[in-house]
Design a protein around this motif. Sequence first.
Motif, PDB file in Angstrom:
ATOM      1  N   GLN A  78       0.623   3.554  -6.706  1.00  0.00           N
ATOM      2  CA  GLN A  78      -0.013   3.923  -5.453  1.00  0.00           C
ATOM      3  C   GLN A  78      -0.953   5.085  -5.741  1.00  0.00           C
ATOM      4  O   GLN A  78      -0.548   6.124  -6.260  1.00  0.00           O
ATOM      5  CB  GLN A  78       1.015   4.330  -4.400  1.00  0.00           C
ATOM      6  N   SER A 102      -5.967   7.310  -2.890  1.00  0.00           N
ATOM      7  CA  SER A 102      -6.782   6.642  -1.881  1.00  0.00           C
ATOM      8  C   SER A 102      -5.951   5.776  -0.953  1.00  0.00           C
ATOM      9  O   SER A 102      -6.434   5.327   0.088  1.00  0.00           O
ATOM     10  CB  SER A 102      -7.833   5.761  -2.563  1.00  0.00           C
ATOM     11  N   GLY A 103      -4.687   5.509  -1.332  1.00  0.00           N
ATOM     12  CA  GLY A 103      -3.822   4.628  -0.558  1.00  0.00           C
ATOM     13  C   GLY A 103      -3.766   3.227  -1.122  1.00  0.00           C
ATOM     14  O   GLY A 103      -2.912   2.428  -0.730  1.00  0.00           O
ATOM     15  N   THR A 158       0.810  -1.212   0.000  1.00  0.00           N
ATOM     16  CA  THR A 158       0.000   0.000   0.000  1.00  0.00           C
ATOM     17  C   THR A 158       0.841   1.258   0.000  1.00  0.00           C
ATOM     18  O   THR A 158       0.330   2.329  -0.306  1.00  0.00           O
ATOM     19  CB  THR A 158      -0.929   0.028   1.234  1.00  0.00           C
ATOM     20  N   VAL A 159       2.126   1.173   0.339  1.00  0.00           N
ATOM     21  CA  VAL A 159       3.008   2.340   0.374  1.00  0.00           C
ATOM     22  C   VAL A 159       4.262   2.034  -0.441  1.00  0.00           C
ATOM     23  O   VAL A 159       4.977   1.075  -0.170  1.00  0.00           O
ATOM     24  CB  VAL A 159       3.399   2.709   1.820  1.00  0.00           C
ATOM     25  N   SER A 209      -3.142   0.205  -3.924  1.00  0.00           N
ATOM     26  CA  SER A 209      -2.147  -0.076  -4.945  1.00  0.00           C
ATOM     27  C   SER A 209      -2.778  -0.909  -6.050  1.00  0.00           C
ATOM     28  O   SER A 209      -3.705  -1.685  -5.805  1.00  0.00           O
ATOM     29  CB  SER A 209      -0.953  -0.826  -4.359  1.00  0.00           C
TER      30      SER A 209
END
Length: 408
Positions: free
Chosen positions: A355, A358-359, A48-49, A361
Motif C-alpha cells: 500500500q 498515494s493509497g 486499496t487498504v 496498491s
Amino acid sequence: MSLFSRQPLAAAIRASMLGGFAIIASPSYAGFTEVTENNPFDAITSGTVMPSLTLQDFDDDGDLEAVVFHAADADSFPYYGSDISFYENTGSAQSAEFTQVADVPISGYGGDTFEVNPFANSWTYSSYGHPVAAGDLDGDGDADFIGGSNTSSVEMWFGVTTTDAYGVATSLADGYHNGTYYWFDSPYYGQGLVPYLDEYGGYASAVPLDIDGDDDMDLVVMDNQFVRVYQNNGSIDGVVQLNELTGSNNPFYAGASNSVYMGIPDDIPALNHSEHYGAPLAAGDVDNDGDTDVIVGVRNGPGDMLLFVNTGTAGMAVFEQQADASLDVSTDIYAAPVMADIDNDNDDDLVVAEQQASGASSYRLFLNDGAGATANENNTGNSSSSSGGAVGGLLIGLSLLLLRRRRR
C-alpha cells in the motif's frame, strides 16, 4: 548460536552438498530478483487498504489461485460485493495468468473452474481480521485463513475453507456467536492468542507453519511488543490446544525474559513506533534446505522487510535474522509478503502486496535465486556447485567436526 555449533554433522553434510566453507555457518541463500516486466500479478487491481495476498491451489489443478483480502477496495460491479477478491489462475504452474472472478453470479465473468467468487461476503469485517495469511489450520488438506488485528481488539480471526468432492473450494465458514463475531467453525475458535496491551494497542498478525516437524500447524504471531510462537499440542473436543513458547524456548529468542522483545521505547506513542510491530508475516523455504523460514513485512512504513532464516533442526526451528538487500523495498506505508513457488522451479518465491502513500496498491514479484532452483528464462539458479566444491565442502566440514570433538 551458529548452525555448526548446534549441528556439526548436519552442517558438514550441508557443506558437502552445496560446496564451500561459508555454507557451514549459514544456509545457502542467494536472494531475490524483482520481476519488473511481464509480472502476472499486475493483473490484480483489488485492494486499496491493508491488502493481503494468499496463494493456494483452490481448484486442485496444480497451479495457484490468488485471493486478496482488503479492508477497502476500488473494484466496480460485478467485483465489489466482498472484502475478498478472487483471481483464478487461468494460466499454468510455470506461467501464471490471473483472471478475476465475479463476486455475484453473472454470465461472462468467471474463470476456467469458478463462475463466482467462492469466498464472497465471507470476511466482511473491515475493522478486524487483517492482515491475513493462509495455511491448513485444521489438517484436512485444504487452505484456511488466519487474520490479525488492526484495532484495539486482539482476537485473531479464522476462516475454514470447505470443498466439494473434487477438492474445489466452495465457501468459507463463519458465524455470529454470543454477541461477537468469530469463525466458530475454526479449530482455533475463541483463542485471542495475543495479550491485550493497553499502552501499545492490539495490532497483531499471524502466520501458520510447522515449527517442530510434527505435521501440524503452529503459529508465529507478531504483535506490538513481541514475536510470539504458539506450539500446536493437538486437539481437545475439536479445539486446537496452543502453548506459547516463551523465553529461550521461543525459536526467535533474543535474550529477553518473555519471547523476543522488540524494544519499544517508552516515550513513543503506539502508532509511531517501529514499522515492524504488528507487521504481516510470510512463511516459506527461502534457502531450499527443507525447513520453513519467516519474512516480516511492514506495518507502519516507510521501512524494509526482515528475513529470519531457520537454522534449527527438523524437531524444532531456530530463527536467526539475516541481512538481505533484496528485501530493502522501502515501502511507503504497508507491505504484506507471501511465499509460494510461482514459476514451478521447486523453490519459494516472494510476492509483496504493498500500500503506497498515494493509497494505491501494487503486487510485486520477487523470484528466488537460491540453491536448488531449476534454470529457466526467469530464474537461472545462480547458486550452483561442482563436484569439486562438494568434496571440498565435505572435507572442510568434517575437519572442523573432528577438530571440535578433539577440543572437548
